[in-house]
Design a protein around this motif. Structure first.
Motif, PDB file in Angstrom:
ATOM      1  N   CYS A  20       0.686  -1.239   0.037  1.00 46.64           N
ATOM      2  CA  CYS A  20      -0.016  -0.126   0.079  1.00 46.64           C
ATOM      3  C   CYS A  20       0.876   1.081   0.032  1.00 46.64           C
ATOM      4  O   CYS A  20       1.659   1.383   1.021  1.00 46.64           O
ATOM      5  N   SER A  22      -0.340   4.149   0.318  1.00 48.50           N
ATOM      6  CA  SER A  22      -0.785   5.289   1.046  1.00 48.50           C
ATOM      7  C   SER A  22      -0.022   5.055   2.626  1.00 48.50           C
ATOM      8  O   SER A  22       0.037   6.121   3.104  1.00 48.50           O
ATOM      9  N   CYS A  23      -0.111   3.856   3.066  1.00 47.60           N
ATOM     10  CA  CYS A  23       0.203   4.020   4.538  1.00 47.60           C
ATOM     11  C   CYS A  23       1.605   3.192   4.661  1.00 47.60           C
ATOM     12  O   CYS A  23       2.294   3.324   5.806  1.00 47.60           O
ATOM     13  N   CYS A  37      -7.628  -0.866   1.504  1.00 44.83           N
ATOM     14  CA  CYS A  37      -6.535  -1.257   2.440  1.00 44.83           C
ATOM     15  C   CYS A  37      -7.059  -1.524   3.743  1.00 44.83           C
ATOM     16  O   CYS A  37      -7.718  -0.340   4.371  1.00 44.83           O
ATOM     17  N   SER A  39      -5.584  -1.166   6.635  1.00 43.72           N
ATOM     18  CA  SER A  39      -5.077  -0.280   7.368  1.00 43.72           C
ATOM     19  C   SER A  39      -5.532   1.336   7.163  1.00 43.72           C
ATOM     20  O   SER A  39      -5.867   2.064   8.154  1.00 43.72           O
ATOM     21  N   CYS A  40      -5.506   1.767   6.007  1.00 43.08           N
ATOM     22  CA  CYS A  40      -5.758   3.238   5.758  1.00 43.08           C
ATOM     23  C   CYS A  40      -7.077   3.278   4.979  1.00 43.08           C
ATOM     24  O   CYS A  40      -7.284   4.579   4.685  1.00 43.08           O
TER      25      CYS A  40
HETATM   26 ZN    ZN Z   1      -2.903   1.486   3.536  1.00 41.76          ZN
END
Ligand code: ZN
Length: 90
Positions: A20, A22-23, A37, A39-40
Motif C-alpha cells: 500500500c 498510502s500507508c 486497504c 489499515s488506511c
Molecule cells: Zn494502506
C-alpha cells in the motif's frame, strides 16, 4: 463476519509483493485486499514490487511482513499440492 478480509488474486509477475503506497504498512503476496486497504482504507493504493525492492526502501516491519506473507503463501501452495497428489494417487 466483519473481520473477514477479501482479496483479489494477482497472478504471477516478477513483482509479487503488493504494498500500500498510502500507508506503507501493508504488504501482501500475489494478492491485494478488497475493497480497500485494511489499515488506511485507501482504494487502488497497491503497487507491485519485488522483495529486493522492498528490502531497499522498506521498514524492518514491512520487510518482515513481506517475508511472512510469502512463507504463508508457500505453505498454502504446498498443502494444496499435497492434497492434489493424494487425490491423484487414489
Ligand atoms: Zn494502506
Amino acid at each position: 463476519m466483519a473481520s473477514m478480509q477479501s482479496f483479489w488474486p494477482v497472478s504471477h509477475r516478477d513483482d509479487d509483493f503488493w504494498v500500500c503506497m498510502s500507508c506503507l504498512t501493508e504488504v501482501f503476496y500475489r494478492k491485494v485486499p478488497m475493497p480497500d486497504c485494511p489499515s488506511c482504507h485507501g482504494v487502488s493504493t497497491y503497487e507491485g514490487f519485488t522483495l529486493e525492492a522492498i528490502r531497499d526502501w522498506g521498514t524492518e516491519e514491512l520487510i518482515a511482513k513481506a517475508i511472512a506473507a510469502a512463507e504463508a503463501a508457500a505453505s498454502v501452495q504446498q498443502a494444496a499440492e499435497t492434497a492434489a497428489s493424494v487425490e491423484a494417487a487414489d
